[in-house]
Design a protein around this motif. Structure first.
Motif, PDB file in Angstrom:
ATOM      1  N   ASN A   1      -7.245  -9.325  45.885  1.00 63.78           N
ATOM      2  CA  ASN A   1      -8.514  -9.700  44.710  1.00 63.78           C
ATOM      3  C   ASN A   1      -6.927 -10.588  44.066  1.00 63.78           C
ATOM      4  O   ASN A   1      -6.123 -10.537  42.984  1.00 63.78           O
ATOM      5  N   ILE A   2      -7.144 -12.184  45.021  1.00 60.56           N
ATOM      6  CA  ILE A   2      -5.765 -12.531  44.747  1.00 60.56           C
ATOM      7  C   ILE A   2      -5.933 -13.536  42.986  1.00 60.56           C
ATOM      8  O   ILE A   2      -5.077 -13.216  41.616  1.00 60.56           O
ATOM      9  N   PRO A   3      -7.718 -13.641  42.117  1.00 57.95           N
ATOM     10  CA  PRO A   3      -7.502 -13.785  40.889  1.00 57.95           C
ATOM     11  C   PRO A   3      -6.547 -13.150  40.007  1.00 57.95           C
ATOM     12  O   PRO A   3      -5.554 -13.720  39.049  1.00 57.95           O
ATOM     13  N   LEU A   4      -6.844 -11.737  40.009  1.00 58.76           N
ATOM     14  CA  LEU A   4      -6.233 -11.035  39.377  1.00 58.76           C
ATOM     15  C   LEU A   4      -5.259 -10.416  39.786  1.00 58.76           C
ATOM     16  O   LEU A   4      -4.144 -10.570  38.985  1.00 58.76           O
ATOM     17  N   SER A   5      -4.873 -10.265  41.058  1.00 63.36           N
ATOM     18  CA  SER A   5      -3.101  -9.629  41.125  1.00 63.36           C
ATOM     19  C   SER A   5      -2.865 -10.980  40.367  1.00 63.36           C
ATOM     20  O   SER A   5      -0.891 -10.256  40.959  1.00 63.36           O
ATOM     21  N   SER A   6      -2.677 -11.953  40.878  1.00 66.40           N
ATOM     22  CA  SER A   6      -2.137 -13.389  40.157  1.00 66.40           C
ATOM     23  C   SER A   6      -1.587 -12.916  39.077  1.00 66.40           C
ATOM     24  O   SER A   6      -0.023 -13.048  37.982  1.00 66.40           O
ATOM     25  N   LYS A   7      -2.820 -13.185  38.105  1.00 67.84           N
ATOM     26  CA  LYS A   7      -2.264 -12.387  36.630  1.00 67.84           C
ATOM     27  C   LYS A   7      -1.951 -10.839  35.938  1.00 67.84           C
ATOM     28  O   LYS A   7      -1.496 -11.750  35.472  1.00 67.84           O
ATOM     29  N   ALA A   8      -2.211 -10.452  36.983  1.00 69.73           N
ATOM     30  CA  ALA A   8      -1.202  -9.283  36.724  1.00 69.73           C
ATOM     31  C   ALA A   8      -0.063  -9.198  36.893  1.00 69.73           C
ATOM     32  O   ALA A   8       1.180  -8.388  36.007  1.00 69.73           O
ATOM     33  N   ASN A   9       0.807  -9.965  38.237  1.00 64.63           N
ATOM     34  CA  ASN A   9       2.117 -10.135  38.061  1.00 64.63           C
ATOM     35  C   ASN A   9       2.571 -10.998  37.076  1.00 64.63           C
ATOM     36  O   ASN A   9       4.034 -10.632  36.634  1.00 64.63           O
ATOM     37  N   TYR A  10       2.199 -11.769  36.752  1.00 63.90           N
ATOM     38  CA  TYR A  10       1.395 -12.844  35.738  1.00 63.90           C
ATOM     39  C   TYR A  10       2.622 -11.877  34.367  1.00 63.90           C
ATOM     40  O   TYR A  10       3.611 -12.296  33.646  1.00 63.90           O
ATOM     41  N   ASN A  11       1.532 -10.640  34.172  1.00 62.76           N
ATOM     42  CA  ASN A  11       1.666 -10.107  32.971  1.00 62.76           C
ATOM     43  C   ASN A  11       2.959  -9.283  32.888  1.00 62.76           C
ATOM     44  O   ASN A  11       3.646  -9.171  31.793  1.00 62.76           O
ATOM     45  N   LEU A  12       3.329  -8.370  34.071  1.00 58.59           N
ATOM     46  CA  LEU A  12       4.239  -7.948  34.146  1.00 58.59           C
ATOM     47  C   LEU A  12       5.733  -8.550  33.865  1.00 58.59           C
ATOM     48  O   LEU A  12       6.068  -7.999  33.226  1.00 58.59           O
ATOM     49  N   GLY A  13       5.592  -9.368  34.565  1.00 59.76           N
ATOM     50  CA  GLY A  13       6.652 -10.991  34.268  1.00 59.76           C
ATOM     51  C   GLY A  13       6.978 -10.837  33.292  1.00 59.76           C
ATOM     52  O   GLY A  13       7.859 -10.951  32.351  1.00 59.76           O
ATOM     53  N   ASN A  14       5.956 -10.709  32.595  1.00 57.47           N
ATOM     54  CA  ASN A  14       6.224 -11.036  30.740  1.00 57.47           C
ATOM     55  C   ASN A  14       6.892 -10.214  30.215  1.00 57.47           C
ATOM     56  O   ASN A  14       7.611  -9.899  28.872  1.00 57.47           O
ATOM     57  N   LEU A  15       6.052  -9.064  30.618  1.00 56.84           N
ATOM     58  CA  LEU A  15       6.637  -7.846  30.320  1.00 56.84           C
ATOM     59  C   LEU A  15       8.470  -7.644  30.290  1.00 56.84           C
ATOM     60  O   LEU A  15       9.292  -6.980  29.383  1.00 56.84           O
ATOM     61  N   ALA A  16       8.159  -8.144  31.380  1.00 56.84           N
ATOM     62  CA  ALA A  16       9.861  -7.467  32.635  1.00 56.84           C
ATOM     63  C   ALA A  16      10.835  -8.209  31.472  1.00 56.84           C
ATOM     64  O   ALA A  16      11.455  -8.228  30.648  1.00 56.84           O
ATOM     65  N   PHE A  17      10.868  -9.115  31.420  1.00 53.24           N
ATOM     66  CA  PHE A  17      11.128 -10.528  30.262  1.00 53.24           C
ATOM     67  C   PHE A  17      11.504  -9.769  28.961  1.00 53.24           C
ATOM     68  O   PHE A  17      12.546 -10.404  28.201  1.00 53.24           O
ATOM     69  N   GLU A  18      10.482  -9.732  28.404  1.00 51.78           N
ATOM     70  CA  GLU A  18      10.542  -9.270  27.239  1.00 51.78           C
ATOM     71  C   GLU A  18      12.067  -8.156  27.136  1.00 51.78           C
ATOM     72  O   GLU A  18      12.497  -7.745  25.835  1.00 51.78           O
ATOM     73  N   SER A  19      11.529  -7.377  27.744  1.00 47.29           N
ATOM     74  CA  SER A  19      12.323  -6.140  27.689  1.00 47.29           C
ATOM     75  C   SER A  19      13.902  -6.591  28.315  1.00 47.29           C
ATOM     76  O   SER A  19      15.019  -6.231  28.435  1.00 47.29           O
ATOM     77  N   GLU A  20      14.280  -8.081  28.532  1.00 44.98           N
ATOM     78  CA  GLU A  20      15.374  -8.618  28.417  1.00 44.98           C
ATOM     79  C   GLU A  20      15.645  -8.391  30.268  1.00 44.98           C
ATOM     80  O   GLU A  20      17.091  -8.474  30.905  1.00 44.98           O
ATOM     81  N   ASN A  21      14.895  -7.707  31.238  1.00 46.03           N
ATOM     82  CA  ASN A  21      14.802  -7.792  32.866  1.00 46.03           C
ATOM     83  C   ASN A  21      14.498  -8.905  33.390  1.00 46.03           C
ATOM     84  O   ASN A  21      13.555  -8.820  34.373  1.00 46.03           O
TER      85      ASN A  21
END
Length: 283
Positions: free
Chosen positions: A124-144
């Motif tokens: 499920n490329i459309p949703l999987s790519s968006k999920a990875n992007y959102n997880l990346g944003n959360l990791a960024f906000e936590s300075e990881n």
């Protein structure tokens, strides 16, 4: 993982390399069932997702979460319902950020839901790519930043045209470099402090040795003084020759003179007797 103060419906400005940049940290909005997996969904599932999306857009996240759970009850494989459920948990965690225990529980649930969708990959490329992007944003906000970089890269592997992911990837790389430089500076400061501590320890050891030597010198000096006192005491305790008093000395002198006078008188008497005897013989 609890994010700090993420403006999920706007942009957060960052200063990297002297250039003002802005990273898109908003979560991709909830998705509808129609464009993703209509063929695999059920009528009830679709209705629950639609109702949940309406509530979500009205910021009624707790009620929307119930609808997405209802959709998952109808179809446990619904990636759309699980993706939207994860977004609800993130929003609710943000609203409860002052309560660490609740926020942490909600964020863990959000991470679990989004990670399950992210693992779908090419299924499920459309949703999987968006999920990875959102997880990346959360990791960024936590300075990881290292984790954020990996997640943005995965989003781009699935969707090379994902411009937001590419932009955030570059900023995460700059922040990681900045973080590493700061850590190196901290390590250097620690090394300097260690060197200072070593120098201080050496100085303390030197002072201790000097104090020890001074104590030894004082101890030897006290010992020598005690020996001198003992010698003086011994000398004082030795028997001293008796000294004649002036009166006794005079008496001895008088006795000697008397003896000498007696001796002279005896000599004179003897001489007179011999004279008389001589005169008688001539007669």
């Amino acid at each position: 993982m609890i994010f700090k103060d993420m403006k999920m419906c706007g942009k957060v400005s960052l200063l990297s390399g002297g250039i003002m940049r802005s990273i898109i940290l908003l979560l991709i909005a909830v998705v509808s069932w129609g464009s993703i997996e209509a063929a695999e969904s059920t009528r009830k599932e679709r209705r629950f997702i639609t109702e949940g999306n309406t509530l979500y857009r009205s910021r009624k996240y707790a009620e929307a979460k119930v609808k997405y759970r209802n959709a998952l009850d109808e179809n446990g494989q619904s990636a759309v319902a699980r993706f939207n459920l994860g977004l609800c948990d993130v929003r609710l965690a943000y609203l409860n950020k002052d309560n660490d225990s609740i926020a942490s529980k909600l964020m863990n649930e959000a991470m679990t839901a989004l990670s399950e969708v992210a693992k779908l990959g090419k299924e499920n490329i459309p949703l999987s790519s968006k999920a990875n992007y959102n997880l990346g944003n959360l990791a960024f906000e936590s300075e990881n930043y290292q984790e954020a970089i990996s997640l943005y890269k995965q989003a781009l592997r699935l969707n090379p045209a994902f411009d937001e992911a590419r932009r955030n990837l570059r900023i995460a790389q700059l922040k990681l470099q900045e973080q590493q430089n700061n850590n190196q500076d901290k390590d250097k400061d620690k090394d300097k402090d260690k060197d200072k501590d070593k120098d201080q320890n050496k100085e303390n050891e030197k002072d201790q040795q000097q104090d020890k030597q001074q104590d030894q010198d004082k101890e030897q000096q006290d010992k020598n003084q005690n020996q001198d006192k003992d010698q003086q005491s011994d000398q004082q305790n030795q028997p001293q020759p008796n000294k004649l008093s002036e009166q006794a000395a005079q008496q001895i002198l008088n006795a000697v003179e008397n003896n000498e006078q007696k001796a002279r008188q005896g000599n004179n008497t003897g001489q007179k007797a011999q004279g008389r005897s001589g005169r008688q013989k001539r007669w």
